[in-house]
Motif scaffolding. Structure first.
Motif, mmCIF file in Angstrom:
data_model
loop_
_atom_site.group_PDB
_atom_site.id
_atom_site.type_symbol
_atom_site.label_atom_id
_atom_site.label_comp_id
_atom_site.label_asym_id
_atom_site.label_seq_id
_atom_site.Cartn_x
_atom_site.Cartn_y
_atom_site.Cartn_z
ATOM 1 N N ALA A 126 0.845 -1.188 0.000
ATOM 2 C CA ALA A 126 0.000 0.000 0.000
ATOM 3 C C ALA A 126 0.878 1.235 0.000
ATOM 4 O O ALA A 126 1.741 1.393 0.869
ATOM 5 N N VAL A 127 0.681 2.107 -0.979
ATOM 6 C CA VAL A 127 1.503 3.313 -1.125
ATOM 7 C C VAL A 127 0.588 4.500 -1.371
ATOM 8 O O VAL A 127 -0.613 4.354 -1.654
ATOM 9 N N ALA A 128 1.159 5.690 -1.275
ATOM 10 C CA ALA A 128 0.422 6.916 -1.574
ATOM 11 C C ALA A 128 0.195 7.020 -3.078
ATOM 12 O O ALA A 128 0.951 6.463 -3.877
ATOM 13 N N PRO A 129 -0.850 7.742 -3.505
ATOM 14 C CA PRO A 129 -1.109 7.855 -4.953
ATOM 15 C C PRO A 129 0.040 8.478 -5.731
ATOM 16 O O PRO A 129 0.227 8.165 -6.905
ATOM 17 N N SER A 130 0.812 9.364 -5.086
ATOM 18 C CA SER A 130 1.920 9.998 -5.801
ATOM 19 C C SER A 130 3.016 9.015 -6.154
ATOM 20 O O SER A 130 3.831 9.279 -7.046
ATOM 21 N N ASN B 73 1.630 7.514 -9.461
ATOM 22 C CA ASN B 73 1.608 8.549 -10.503
ATOM 23 C C ASN B 73 2.459 9.730 -10.041
ATOM 24 O O ASN B 73 1.932 10.764 -9.630
ATOM 25 N N PRO B 74 3.774 9.586 -10.073
ATOM 26 C CA PRO B 74 4.630 10.661 -9.544
ATOM 27 C C PRO B 74 4.601 11.884 -10.454
ATOM 28 O O PRO B 74 4.389 11.771 -11.669
ATOM 29 N N PRO B 75 4.789 13.082 -9.873
ATOM 30 C CA PRO B 75 4.861 14.293 -10.710
ATOM 31 C C PRO B 75 6.123 14.280 -11.552
ATOM 32 O O PRO B 75 7.073 13.539 -11.288
ATOM 33 N N MET B 76 6.102 15.106 -12.581
ATOM 34 C CA MET B 76 7.250 15.156 -13.485
ATOM 35 C C MET B 76 8.465 15.716 -12.758
ATOM 36 O O MET B 76 8.370 16.717 -12.034
ATOM 37 N N THR C 156 -1.904 16.502 -2.619
ATOM 38 C CA THR C 156 -1.373 16.532 -1.254
ATOM 39 C C THR C 156 -2.339 15.892 -0.274
ATOM 40 O O THR C 156 -1.939 15.104 0.602
ATOM 41 N N VAL C 157 -3.635 16.212 -0.429
ATOM 42 C CA VAL C 157 -4.633 15.620 0.459
ATOM 43 C C VAL C 157 -4.720 14.109 0.241
ATOM 44 O O VAL C 157 -4.817 13.325 1.198
ATOM 45 N N ASP C 158 -4.672 13.675 -1.025
ATOM 46 C CA ASP C 158 -4.735 12.236 -1.303
ATOM 47 C C ASP C 158 -3.539 11.502 -0.722
ATOM 48 O O ASP C 158 -3.666 10.387 -0.205
ATOM 49 N N ASP C 159 -2.355 12.113 -0.802
ATOM 50 C CA ASP C 159 -1.167 11.468 -0.232
ATOM 51 C C ASP C 159 -1.276 11.322 1.277
ATOM 52 O O ASP C 159 -0.699 10.389 1.859
#
Length: 759
Positions: free
Chosen positions: A360-364, A367-370, A522-525
């Protein structure tokens, strides 16, 4: 040896496509037999099964359904090695099999062929394989049980079901499991289906199917070891000869009561969570408070079980695990490996399931930012794109100018040398349309440039003395009206206020959207957890090294025992491993690592194997076969079996079927005998091709003198082909031996009971 070949050889009598009957039948029956039989569809089979349903139970399924010629023919069609064609078996008559089933005198023991392993090897017990006749009956029973039970299974029951394969289970975990906090997998100790397990299974079947012949047939299949179910092993769902397609649905029936209990637990926890917090919706957001309700998720793929909890404490997860273990041990009489069945944190620990690693990981993370480097590369690409567009624009304008000069030059010469043009057809309209389109493009391009429009607007509106009232009164009204109309058109087309305002609004909107995305991310992470599925890189590297693709330094190396194969067979063997590997791990997040191993290690290992076989260098092999590993057929046409680099780059998470595991192909090599044997029929299911070519089976664990039971030396979780098939010879036609290399068929699609011993 010839006598053994005669015994093993299949006898074909005719090539007809009709149901064979004996000569003693009546003329009416013969006329009926001349009608060709077509395989039943799933709906037709279900309708046939439902005709035997009354008072909540199914009755006489063997006599009325399994023994039906149409059902037996459909079983033959399902077992036929690709390409499947609607034909009837010629090794036996469907009518005789149906008659034996209806009269309950089908001899299971006579249809079982035991294969004795070499002395001194790991497996002391012989391998019992059903012949093709028994395989047809087993497949018919599987089809009927599937029609009875498939819609009654739980939604999280995967394996042995159409459209409910390994990748579908992984897709469910990635898309449906939200915010997992604790989870555990149930591990079983190696345990075979014993007599009391069979009795319990038959009792479960009798709860829905009141058919003594069916129960007796299933018991005889287990008694003669035509069906073997081993919990905690590595043979289920692997395409190995020691497993059977009927085992999967029987295992699902055996676990059906357990699945129903897990489903009740899931519904109860969800209902209690709603009752405790009736005002909070499932989104978890109420007055700035994020709420994570208690939920229970479960996935079962054959004998692999994963249970996860969301929004619960570790104590609740431990109580759930104890209840699950107790249900398996008490109700199903299974031996659970309690050492490897333990609670794990979904965030801080990875867990192995279905041959993959879950966390289980954070959404980032998914799908990491560029990165800064990627952003610079994108800006560079956009600049290059603008430069190319400008070059094309300049070239287009240059070509138009040249064309216009040529047209005017031609017109001038014609006008000068003659009184005028004389054409059979008029081209003024065509030329006018072309020039008008050019002018419209130039005008639109000019109006689209805000800076140029502003410059022209400033020039045309500066020093307008006609705006003074005392001067306007002295001028003619027509001139004043014309000037006002001109200024109106200038403001309408050249005033950049609206364009600049639109640009500014677009920039503000993009900035706000970027801020919203950043805030949401940020909130999702901080509040959400997603499922990350990775391929086990350590095990893959161990397998690559164990089977000789790489040396101890991790560089590609040749595989010596493949040098006995032909060039095309070597490439097809590597291509089968590569494609099955890519299909198996295409749903993983680190699929790029698998693609690198396939594109580099397997490709260059194949090139080095070909170079060693021909005693040449790697450069010469690449020059002859190319990096795409091209081979040429008898007509001189090139064929590419190994996936190209472009194909590998385009592969990804798009497969929902149950992938064929690659470990069976890794541990198996079939080598063509140097001399031809007497003619024999291909042992692929219902293949009527004759062949003189035999292929000897070489198992890798025997060549490397490895014990698959030693986890330190063997790859953990990888299945092994039974020792009894080592050095057996398989008569296979050209088409099916290539399909076996490429992974289109497995050892379950050939009649291994018809293999022969050749000295």
């Amino acid at each position: 040896m010839l006598a053994l070949l005669r015994i093993r050889r299949t006898i074909f009598t005719s090539n007809s496509n009709i149901l064979p009957l004996s000569h003693s039948h009546s003329h009416s029956h013969s006329t009926l037999a001349l009608q060709p039989i077509q395989p039943l569809t799933k709906t037709q089979l279900k309708t046939l099964v439902l005709t035997n349903y009354s008072h909540g139970n199914f009755t006489d399924l063997v006599k009325n359904v399994v023994a039906s010629p149409s059902v037996l023919f459909t079983a033959c069609y399902n077992l036929a090695a690709p390409p499947r064609t609607p034909f009837l078996p010629e090794r036996f008559t469907i009518e005789s099999v149906g008659r034996e089933l209806r009269e309950n005198r089908f001899d299971v023991g006579a249809c079982c062929v035991p294969l004795t392993p070499p002395s001194g090897r790991i497996h002391a017990s012989p391998l019992v394989l059903p012949n093709l006749k028994l395989k047809v009956v087993i497949e018919a029973v599987r089809m009927v049980l599937e029609a009875v039970y498939d819609e009654r299974f739980a939604t999280f029951c995967y394996g042995g079901r159409v459209g409910m394969g390994r990748h579908t289970a992984i897709r469910y975990l990635k898309n449906s499991v939200e915010n997992p906090s604790w989870w555990f997998t149930v591990r079983f100790k190696p345990q075979k289906f014993e007599h009391f397990h069979v009795e319990k299974l038959c009792c479960l079947i009798e709860g829905k199917v009141k058919d003594g012949d069916l129960i007796d047939l299933i018991k005889r299949l287990f008694e003669h070891k035509a069906l073997v179910i081993e919990f905690g092993g590595n043979s289920l769902g692997r395409g190995l000869p020691q497993e059977c397609g009927l085992c999967s649905i029987l295992m699902n029936i055996y676990f059906d009561g357990f699945d129903k209990e897990i489903q009740e637990i899931r519904l109860r926890e969800n209902r209690e969570s709603r009752e405790l917090n009736p005002k909070l919706n499932d989104s978890g957001l109420e007055s700035g408070v994020f709420y994570n309700p208690v939920k229970v998720y479960a996935v079962r793929y054959l004998d692999e079980i994963l249970v996860a909890t969301s929004g619960s404490s570790k104590i609740l997860a431990m109580e759930l695990m104890r209840g699950v273990v107790a249900s398996l041990e008490v109700d199903l009489c299974l031996c659970v490996d309690k050492v490897n069945t333990a609670i794990h944190s979904a965030v801080s620990e990875k867990i192995e399931f279905l041959g993959m690693e879950l966390q289980a990981v954070a959404p980032s993370v998914l799908n990491p930012p560029m990165s800064q480097k990627a952003m610079r590369a994108r800006k560079k690409y956009l600049r290059q794109k603008e430069v190319r567009a400008l070059e094309l624009k300049n070239a287009r304008e240059r070509n138009r100018r040249k064309l216009g000069l040529r047209i005017f030059n031609h017109v001038y010469k014609k006008m000068k040398r003659s009184d005028g043009f004389k054409f059979e057809f008029s081209i003024e309209n065509e030329v006018r349309e072309i020039v008008k389109s050019w002018a419209d493009e130039v005008v639109l391009e000019f109006l689209g440039n805000v800076d140029e429009c502003q410059e022209w607007h400033r020039s045309l509106t500066a020093g307008d003395f006609l705006s003074l009232r005392h001067i306007r009164n002295q001028l003619p009204p027509e001139l004043v009206d014309a000037y006002d109309e001109f200024q109106e058109q200038v403001n309408k087309h050249l005033n950049p206020v609206k364009a600049r305002k639109a640009i500014e609004e677009e920039e503000i909107r993009e900035k706000e959207e970027e801020e919203q995305r950043y805030a949401k991310g940020t909130v999702d992470d901080l509040t959400r957890l997603c499922m990350k599925v990775d391929a086990p890189v350590i095990l893959i590297r161990k397998a690559v090294k164990l089977f000789g693709f790489t040396n101890h330094m991790g560089r590609p190396r040749p595989i010596e025992f493949l040098a006995a194969l032909e060039d095309s067979d070597i490439i097809k063997w590597y291509a089968g491993v590569a494609r099955r590997w890519l299909d198996f791990f295409c749903c993983c997040h680190n699929f790029k690592m698998v693609k690198t191993i396939v594109s580099y290690h397997l490709r260059f290992s194949c090139i080095l194997t070909l170079a060693e076989k021909h005693e040449s260098t790697k450069r010469e092999a690449i020059k002859h076969f190319s990096k795409d590993l091209k081979v040429y057929d008898m007509n001189g046409n090139d064929e590419v079996h190994f996936p190209t680099e472009r194909e590998i780059k385009m592969m990804g998470d798009k497969n929902l079927s149950d992938p064929k595991p690659v470990d069976g192909a890794l541990s198996l090599a079939i080598v063509r005998l140097a001399y031809d044997e007497p003619p024999s029929h291909c042992i692929a299911h219902f293949c009527d091709n004759s062949t003189r070519v035999f292929y000897r089976v070489h198992l890798l664990q025997n060549s490397l003198n490895l014990n698959p039971l030693e986890n330190e030396k063997w790859v953990q979780g990888m299945g092994t082909i039974h020792e009894s098939l080592n050095r057996k010879c398989l008569p296979l036609c050209t088409d099916h031996v290539h399909d076996l290399y490429m992974g289109r068929i497995t050892l379950q699609d050939i009649d291994c009971s018809s293999c022969v011993d050749v000295d």
